[in-house]
Structures are given as structure tokens and as C-alpha cells.
Motif scaffolding. Structure first.
Motif, PDB file in Angstrom:
ATOM      1  N   ASP A   1       0.811  -1.223   0.000  1.00 25.44           N
ATOM      2  CA  ASP A   1       0.000   0.000   0.000  1.00 25.44           C
ATOM      3  C   ASP A   1       0.842   1.269   0.000  1.00 25.44           C
ATOM      4  N   LEU A   2       2.152   1.137   0.246  1.00 26.64           N
ATOM      5  CA  LEU A   2       3.022   2.312   0.294  1.00 26.64           C
ATOM      6  C   LEU A   2       3.869   2.485  -0.964  1.00 26.64           C
ATOM      7  N   ILE A   3       3.675   1.625  -1.956  1.00 26.42           N
ATOM      8  CA  ILE A   3       4.448   1.746  -3.196  1.00 26.42           C
ATOM      9  C   ILE A   3       4.225   3.121  -3.810  1.00 26.42           C
ATOM     10  N   ASP A   4       5.314   3.759  -4.179  1.00 27.79           N
ATOM     11  CA  ASP A   4       5.261   5.098  -4.754  1.00 27.79           C
ATOM     12  C   ASP A   4       6.009   5.099  -6.081  1.00 27.79           C
ATOM     13  N   THR A   5       5.643   5.997  -6.962  1.00 27.16           N
ATOM     14  CA  THR A   5       6.302   6.081  -8.257  1.00 27.16           C
ATOM     15  C   THR A   5       7.642   6.799  -8.125  1.00 27.16           C
ATOM     16  N   GLU A   6       8.479   6.539  -9.084  1.00 24.37           N
ATOM     17  CA  GLU A   6       9.806   7.142  -9.078  1.00 24.37           C
ATOM     18  C   GLU A   6       9.719   8.638  -9.346  1.00 24.37           C
ATOM     19  N   ILE A   7      10.435   9.392  -8.550  1.00 22.51           N
ATOM     20  CA  ILE A   7      10.562  10.834  -8.780  1.00 22.51           C
ATOM     21  C   ILE A   7      12.029  11.098  -9.085  1.00 22.51           C
ATOM     22  N   LYS A   8      12.350  11.171 -10.358  1.00 28.36           N
ATOM     23  CA  LYS A   8      13.749  11.350 -10.746  1.00 28.36           C
ATOM     24  C   LYS A   8      14.093  12.822 -10.773  1.00 28.36           C
ATOM     25  N   LYS A   9      15.231  13.121 -10.216  1.00 30.91           N
ATOM     26  CA  LYS A   9      15.704  14.501 -10.245  1.00 30.91           C
ATOM     27  C   LYS A   9      17.116  14.537 -10.794  1.00 30.91           C
ATOM     28  N   ASP A  10      17.339  15.451 -11.693  1.00 28.02           N
ATOM     29  CA  ASP A  10      18.717  15.725 -12.081  1.00 28.02           C
ATOM     30  C   ASP A  10      19.354  16.542 -10.961  1.00 28.02           C
ATOM     31  N   PHE A  11      20.631  16.799 -11.097  1.00 30.06           N
ATOM     32  CA  PHE A  11      21.303  17.643 -10.113  1.00 30.06           C
ATOM     33  C   PHE A  11      21.936  18.816 -10.843  1.00 30.06           C
ATOM     34  N   GLN A  12      21.301  19.971 -10.724  1.00 30.53           N
ATOM     35  CA  GLN A  12      21.784  21.189 -11.355  1.00 30.53           C
ATOM     36  C   GLN A  12      22.069  20.991 -12.841  1.00 30.53           C
ATOM     37  N   GLY A  13      21.144  20.247 -13.486  1.00 21.44           N
ATOM     38  CA  GLY A  13      21.266  20.015 -14.921  1.00 21.44           C
ATOM     39  C   GLY A  13      22.193  18.876 -15.291  1.00 21.44           C
ATOM     40  N   LEU A  14      22.788  18.228 -14.306  1.00 27.54           N
ATOM     41  CA  LEU A  14      23.674  17.091 -14.553  1.00 27.54           C
ATOM     42  C   LEU A  14      22.883  15.788 -14.430  1.00 27.54           C
ATOM     43  N   LYS A  15      23.327  14.747 -15.107  1.00 27.56           N
ATOM     44  CA  LYS A  15      22.677  13.445 -15.057  1.00 27.56           C
ATOM     45  C   LYS A  15      23.460  12.531 -14.127  1.00 27.56           C
ATOM     46  N   PRO A  16      22.944  12.244 -12.944  1.00 31.64           N
ATOM     47  CA  PRO A  16      23.680  11.374 -12.023  1.00 31.64           C
ATOM     48  C   PRO A  16      23.554   9.908 -12.415  1.00 31.64           C
ATOM     49  N   THR A  17      24.648   9.185 -12.323  1.00 31.91           N
ATOM     50  CA  THR A  17      24.619   7.736 -12.514  1.00 31.91           C
ATOM     51  C   THR A  17      24.822   7.007 -11.192  1.00 31.91           C
ATOM     52  N   GLY A  18      24.934   7.748 -10.133  1.00 32.71           N
ATOM     53  CA  GLY A  18      25.113   7.200  -8.796  1.00 32.71           C
ATOM     54  C   GLY A  18      25.174   8.361  -7.833  1.00 32.71           C
ATOM     55  N   PHE A  19      25.814   8.132  -6.691  1.00 29.86           N
ATOM     56  CA  PHE A  19      25.904   9.183  -5.689  1.00 29.86           C
ATOM     57  C   PHE A  19      27.225   9.934  -5.735  1.00 29.86           C
ATOM     58  N   THR A  20      28.079   9.551  -6.699  1.00 31.17           N
ATOM     59  CA  THR A  20      29.358  10.252  -6.832  1.00 31.17           C
ATOM     60  C   THR A  20      29.718  10.536  -8.287  1.00 31.17           C
TER      61      THR A  20
END
Length: 268
Positions: A184-203
């Protein structure tokens, strides 16, 4: 009463551990995390690493050590329920656990790492351990065993939208710990870029055809913790996935038994 062979160190008496250690078994040390895995999946993914370690131990005559349930989870620290270690704490903790076995002459130790964020720290630790203690420690990370072909077979589709906060963690929990999953808590993905950059991970960041390193937190990329599609999860996928993990893990441990892990000390 007849003694039944035990594979879980926490259930052994010290006399049983003493007898087991005389056979120089592979010591499996499971590690995972306590962090968000989307709104619907429990935080304790260390339970998956622990269960895998136990299943492999039973099939290979190894000994499964108590799980280390925390990770270097700084990227997820903004979410309630996250418990993270400083990198030096994880390094020292893993070192001390390994040293607790090598001091008894055990020389086949393998980390069962269920959290990718731990890998850089642990890679450094096992290399330093080799140089300082003269023992090569092995490590597996089950999620690196996926191939595009296996994923397509599991999900009956090419390039399934897996990712942190979605699957495969939800399917594995549906197989092993279904009572803790909240559909019941499943939520859709909210993708965010970071300042116009495309992240492929956290670094890692991409733009155009360029890549460079830049650290960000998970909350900066996904405010609900979702970077994959949880609706593709199922208990059936989890069961098939788990069977594959155990099979691959057993094959790796059996091969690891043949490795001469003793090496020259090379202290700085």
C-alpha cells in the motif's frame, strides 16, 4: 543427544566452534545496511546478506559469522531509519572481525557484502589486511552477479527498470520476509537531475559525453527514495533470484576453498 552440525557461529558453543575451526572451514561474514529501500520495503537489507550467508554455509560446510547490519550509508542518511557508519568505523570493524578468525589460524575468510556502498571501504580493507596480516580475504557482492541476460530471464523483459528503492530488493523481501513488505506504500519514481547534470550514482555525474565525480545525497536525487519501479516485483521473481544467488555463491565458495590465501606480509 546426537549433536547436529551447526553452520551459524552464533548458535555454537565455544567448544563447537573450537571443533569446527580445526577443519579450517571457510568463514563467511555477511554485511548489509539498515537504510531506506523505498517506502514499501523494510530498511534491514542486511537480513538478505545474512540469509544468503547461512544458505551458502549449509551447502558448503562453511561457518557463517554474525551479520554486520550497518553500512557506510552516508548517501541515505536523510531518511528516517538509516543507520550509517563512518568509513573508518566500517573499515576497523571489518578488520577486527576478520582478525578474530585469523588469530586462530583460519585463513579462508569471505565477506558476503549485500550493500554496494560498502565495497570501496572493504576493498581497501582486504588489500591492507593482505599486506599487514599475510592473508587474502575474499569478498562477494551478489547484486554484481546480475547480467542483462539473467535480468531479462527473471523479469521476462529486456532492461527491466530496476533500481534502489524498487526492485530487486522488494522481490527478495517478498520471497524471504513477505510480512514486512507494504504494497500500500508503493510510490512512483521521482527522478531529479542535479543542477542540470545526469547522475549515474551518488558520486558520478554526466553531461553531454563527459563524466566526472561529485558527491550528492540520495535525498537530492529522489525525495521519496525511489530510483526504480517497485511494481515489477513479485514473490516468484524473488524465489528464482534467490535460487540463482545461492547457486552462484556455492560455486564461488567451493572454488575459493582451492585458493592458497596465505601470502607474504608487506607492511608499509
Amino acid at each position: 543427544m546426537e549433536n547436529k552440525q551447526k553452520f551459524e557461529l552464533a548458535r555454537m558453543t565455544f567448544r563447537e566452534a573450537e571443533a569446527a575451526f580445526k577443519k579450517n572451514p571457510v568463514i563467511l561474514i555477511p554485511l548489509g545496511s539498515t537504510e531506506q529501500h523505498g517506502p514499501q520495503t523494510p530498511t534491514g537489507d542486511y537480513r538478505l546478506a545474512n540469509a544468503l550467508s547461512l544458505d551458502i554455509a549449509k551447502r558448503t560446510g562453511s561457518v557463517s559469522a554474525p551479520v554486520i547490519p550497518f553500512s557506510e550509508g552516508a548517501a541515505a542518511r536523510d531518511f528516517p531509519g538509516n543507520v550509517s557508519l563512518r568509513r573508518e568505523t566500517l573499515y576497523n570493524l571489518a578488520w577486527d572481525v576478520c582478525r578474530s578468525f585469523t588469530r586462530f589460524g583460519l585463513d579462508h575468510i569471505m565477506l558476503v557484502c549485500g550493500d554496494h556502498g560498502n565495497i570501496p571501504v572493504l576493498e581497501g580493507m582486504i588489500r591492507d589486511f593482505k599486506d599487514a596480516e599475510g592473508v587474502r580475504i575474499g569478498m562477494v557482492e551478489q547484486y554484481r552477479w546480475f547480467t542483462p541476460e539473467w535480468l531479462a530471464e527473471l523479469y521476462k523483459r529486456p532492461l527491466p527498470p530496476i533500481g534502489h528503492g524498487g526492485d530487486p530488493i522488494m522481490s527478495l523481501n517478498l520471497h524471504l520476509f513477505p510480512e514486512d513488505v507494504r504494497h500500500d506504500l508503493i510510490d512512483t519514481e521521482i527522478k531529479k537531475d542535479f543542477q542540470g547534470l545526469k547522475p549515474t550514482g551518488f558520486t558520478q555525474m554526466n553531461f553531454d559525453s563527459h563524466m566526472f565525480y561529485l558527491p550528492v545525497d540520495y535525498s537530492e536525487l529522489s525525495p521519496n527514495g525511489v530510483r526504480g519501479d517497485a511494481t515489477i516485483a513479485s514473490r516468484e521473481v524473488g524465489a528464482e533470484m534467490w535460487s540463482g544467488f545461492v547457486k552462484k555463491g556455492v560455486e564461488i565458495v567451493e572454488r575459493f576453498k582451492q585458493v592458497d590465501t596465505i601470502c607474504e606480509r608487506k607492511p608499509w
